[in-house]
Design an enzyme around this catalytic site. Structure first.
Site, PDB file in Angstrom:
ATOM      1  N   CYS A 241       3.025  -1.353  -4.081  1.00 34.10           N
ATOM      2  CA  CYS A 241       2.588  -2.381  -3.134  1.00 34.10           C
ATOM      3  C   CYS A 241       3.676  -2.659  -2.094  1.00 34.10           C
ATOM      4  CB  CYS A 241       2.244  -3.663  -3.897  1.00 34.10           C
ATOM      5  SG  CYS A 241       1.872  -5.056  -2.831  1.00 34.10           S
TER       6      CYS A 241
ATOM      7  N   ASP B   2       0.192  -2.982   4.667  1.00 34.18           N
ATOM      8  CA  ASP B   2       0.240  -2.270   3.400  1.00 34.18           C
ATOM      9  C   ASP B   2      -0.573  -0.985   3.545  1.00 34.18           C
ATOM     10  OD1 ASP B   2       0.205  -1.581   0.601  1.00 34.18           O
ATOM     11  OD2 ASP B   2       0.632  -3.684   0.180  1.00 34.18           O
TER      12      ASP B   2
ATOM     13  N   SER C 248       8.832   5.116  -0.896  1.00 35.48           N
ATOM     14  CA  SER C 248       8.567   4.220  -2.033  1.00 35.48           C
ATOM     15  C   SER C 248       9.382   4.535  -3.270  1.00 35.48           C
ATOM     16  CB  SER C 248       7.073   4.254  -2.379  1.00 35.48           C
ATOM     17  OG  SER C 248       6.320   3.669  -1.328  1.00 35.48           O
TER      18      SER C 248
ATOM     19  N   ASP D  15      -1.291 -10.430  -2.325  1.00 40.36           N
ATOM     20  CA  ASP D  15      -1.161  -9.445  -1.242  1.00 40.36           C
ATOM     21  C   ASP D  15      -2.459  -9.355  -0.450  1.00 40.36           C
ATOM     22  OD1 ASP D  15      -0.683  -7.248   0.399  1.00 40.36           O
ATOM     23  OD2 ASP D  15      -1.076  -5.797  -1.209  1.00 40.36           O
TER      24      ASP D  15
ATOM     25  N   HIS E 159      -3.554  -5.555  -2.533  1.00 34.18           N
ATOM     26  CA  HIS E 159      -3.578  -5.269  -3.971  1.00 34.18           C
ATOM     27  C   HIS E 159      -3.897  -6.497  -4.814  1.00 34.18           C
ATOM     28  CE1 HIS E 159      -1.699  -1.188  -3.671  1.00 34.18           C
ATOM     29  NE2 HIS E 159      -1.225  -1.687  -2.542  1.00 34.18           N
TER      30      HIS E 159
END
Length: 639
Positions: free
Chosen positions: A397, A378, A341, A365, A384
């Protein structure tokens, strides 16, 4: 009446024989005269030089190797004087093996010392002197001195030796020196031949240079700056007998000391980070964005470079090579990792710059993203909710970036990330840098051999947006990209040596004096990403690590899979250690005027927020505010 024969035929025959003899004698004298002219006129200089060389020996004087200091003047590679036991082969009066056996009764001579000496002895010239033992103790010096009369051609000499006073600290960036191997010798010969002089004694001078360089940099800074560090050997001109014995010293030519290196590294910061890692494996690179100065270059675990100078023992070498921890592996330079990430801020910047997203553009999401028959999940069950760009970075996310990567496509991502330094050689002043992988359709066609493997599938694009898939970069590249972001797109070449200093004049030459290039980025887009990264440390994934910080830091956590789960649920505790996720983190601070940018990985540690961000926080506290963490012993200068 008696008649006599006429004498004319006999006289004529004699005269003919005499003429032949005279011609023969003249030819012989002509040959002798020609030979005399050849020796005394045509080749006089060559034989004169040869005769002089038989009378005179040139003994090399090794140059002092340059010092290596950190940016604050702390010496991290130095020289010291010690006694060596040396043998001059031309002066010994007994069989060399017998001599070594008798010497072993006086001074401790290990098997490796004997092997090294015999190898040098076989390759030596008649008047060379070679060490059979180095670093003699005072007791050994005294013991040998008392019995020196027994050993013709053996003597004690004072020599300079290399030392790394902080041991393992910074070993992967500093490197080490070692005895010149046959391969090193061949490289040195090629190097010297490339700068060949027209002087008639060039071969002799070349031999002096080779003999005057018994050690050479093997890895790290010691290797990449070898020519600057080693200086130029001098020599003593010694008159010798036909048997090779020294009579007197005729002249001396002083050696030229090597140049000193001033590193960009803050060795105290380096020490702090290494202590914070403890026994954990990983890599850490800190860069000053405005200059490209590398402030810390950590590879854990590391090794003691002092072990290699005189030849490492077999047991230590075996342990280093066979260890699963890979202490000899330079992780920041050679190790390639999925960025996880930590890649998302760069993806967000790419989306803004290419017009694929606006800052306030949102998605909903649900916790997954479908492409065909495959579901990309996810990390948060249920998703999210409504996510804009800032929230996608703060809460990390995945679904936001699944959709973004599909919209951008692999080639657009490649073209944007390349100037930032991903998948590119940074040009750092170390040898052996890995390129990593920044995928594209062209890359796949070049990499795979079978036509069915060369085709790019859309499903392969999706995971790239969260720093997985084919994405594989070095921590050095990740730190470089982070510094480029912090520096508003101005790219400075990362480097470990800040300047090269002449030891006599103290004149310094800066190694990197200007930018490499500038990436055309809009300030408002950089600000959007930077503000979101600041919020990551305020109330996002790394808020706990940065609670109470006296500065604004722009960061992003990351967790990278080591192996494919194949749709299974990841269980950190139940997973074998070497297969657990890597913990990553990138940060620069202060966010308003960055002085330092960091990228790091803690291998197989799990979540970046829990295991990487706390290390970065303590490093920033020290570098920006001078605060040393209580759990780490205070810095001590080397003795």
């Amino acid at each position: 009446m008696h008649r006599f024969n006429k004498p004319q035929p006999s006289v004529r025959s004699f005269q003919e024989r005499l003429s032949v003899a005279m011609v023969f004698v003249l030819i012989c004298f002509a040959i002798l005269l020609a030979r005399f002219v050849w020796l005394q006129v045509v080749t006089h200089h060559r034989h004169s030089v040869a005769a002089e060389n038989n009378r005179i020996a040139l003994i090399p004087i090794a140059a002092n190797r340059g010092l290596i200091t950190d940016r604050n003047g702390i010496v991290i590679a130095r020289n010291y004087s010690a006694y060596t036991l040396e043998i001059t082969p031309s002066l010994i009066e007994m069989d060399v093996n017998t001599l070594l056996d008798q010497l072993s009764e006086v001074v401790d001579i290990q098997a490796k010392d004997r092997r090294n000496f015999l190898k040098l002895f076989k390759e030596s010239k008649t008047f060379d002197s070679f060490a059979i033992r180095t670093l003699l103790t005072d007791a050994e010096v005294a013991k040998f001195t008392a019995q020196r009369y027994r050993f013709q051609g053996v003597d004690i000499q004072a020599r300079l030796f290399r030392q790394y006073p902080y041991g393992e600290l910074g070993s992967h960036l500093i490197g080490y020196i070692g005895r010149v191997s046959q391969r090193d010798r061949e490289k040195l010969i090629a190097e010297l031949d490339s700068s060949k002089s027209n002087e008639e004694d060039w071969e002799q001078r070349k031999n002096i240079n080779l003999l005057g360089m018994p050690y050479i940099g093997k890895v790290g800074i010691e290797q990449s700056y070898e020519q600057a560090l080693r200086g130029s050997p001098g020599f003593e001109q010694v008159e010798i007998t036909a048997g090779g014995r020294a009579v007197r010293t005729l002249s001396t030519s002083s050696s030229t000391p090597g140049k000193n290196l001033v590193l960009s590294v803050d060795i105290k910061l380096q020490s702090l980070v290494e202590d914070l890692y403890g026994k954990r494996r990983g890599a850490f690179v800190a860069i000053e964005p405005q200059t490209g100065d590398i402030l810390a270059f950590v590879s854990k675990p590391n090794f003691n470079p002092n072990d290699f100078i005189e030849g490492i023992d077999a047991t230590t070498w075996k342990n280093l090579n066979e260890s699963l921890e890979k202490p000899l592996y330079n992780r920041p330079l050679k190790g390639i990792y999925s960025p996880g990430s930590t890649y998302k801020p760069f993806m967000a910047l790419a989306a803004l710059e290419t017009g694929k997203r606006a800052p306030n553009q949102s998605i909903v999401d649900p916790g997954y993203f479908n492409l065909g028959n495959h579901t990309f999940r996810d990390d948060k069950v249920g998703g999210h909710g409504t996510v804009d760009m800032a929230k996608s970075i703060v809460e990390s996310c995945n679904t936001y970036y699944y959709q973004l990567s599909k919209d951008m496509g692999v080639n657009l991502m490649h073209d944007f990330m390349k100037p930032l330094g991903f998948g590119q050689i940074t040009g750092i002043d170390l040898i052996g840098e890995s390129r990593g992988v920044l995928p594209s359709t062209d890359w796949k066609e070049r990499t795979f051999k079978k036509p069915e493997q060369q085709k790019w599938f859309e499903g392969e694009t999706i995971s790239l947006g969260i720093g997985q898939g084919y994405n594989n970069f070095t921590i050095l590249q990740l730190a470089h990209a982070t510094a480029n972001l912090a520096n508003q797109g101005v790219v400075m070449k990362p480097h470990l040596v800040k300047s090269i200093e002449d030891p006599v004049s103290r004149e310094k030459i800066i190694t990197v004096s200007k930018e490499s290039y500038k990436i055309d980025l809009k300030k408002e887009n950089i600000d959007v990403v930077t503000n979101a990264m600041v919020d990551v440390n305020r109330f996002g994934t790394s808020a706990a690590a940065f609670k109470g910080a006296g500065y604004n830091a722009a960061g992003k956590t990351g967790t990278a899979q080591v192996y494919s789960l194949n749709s299974k649920t990841y269980n950190h505790g139940a997973t074998p250690e070497m297969l657990r996720d890597h913990a990553l983190y990138v940060v620069f601070a202060p966010a308003e005027n960055p002085k330092i940018a960091i990228a790091m990985v803690v291998e197989n540690a799990g979540f970046g927020a829990a295991h990487a961000a706390p290390i970065a926080r303590k490093a920033l506290d020290y570098y920006l505010e001078g605060r040393w963490p209580k759990e780490v012993p205070e810095w001590k200068n080397a003795p």
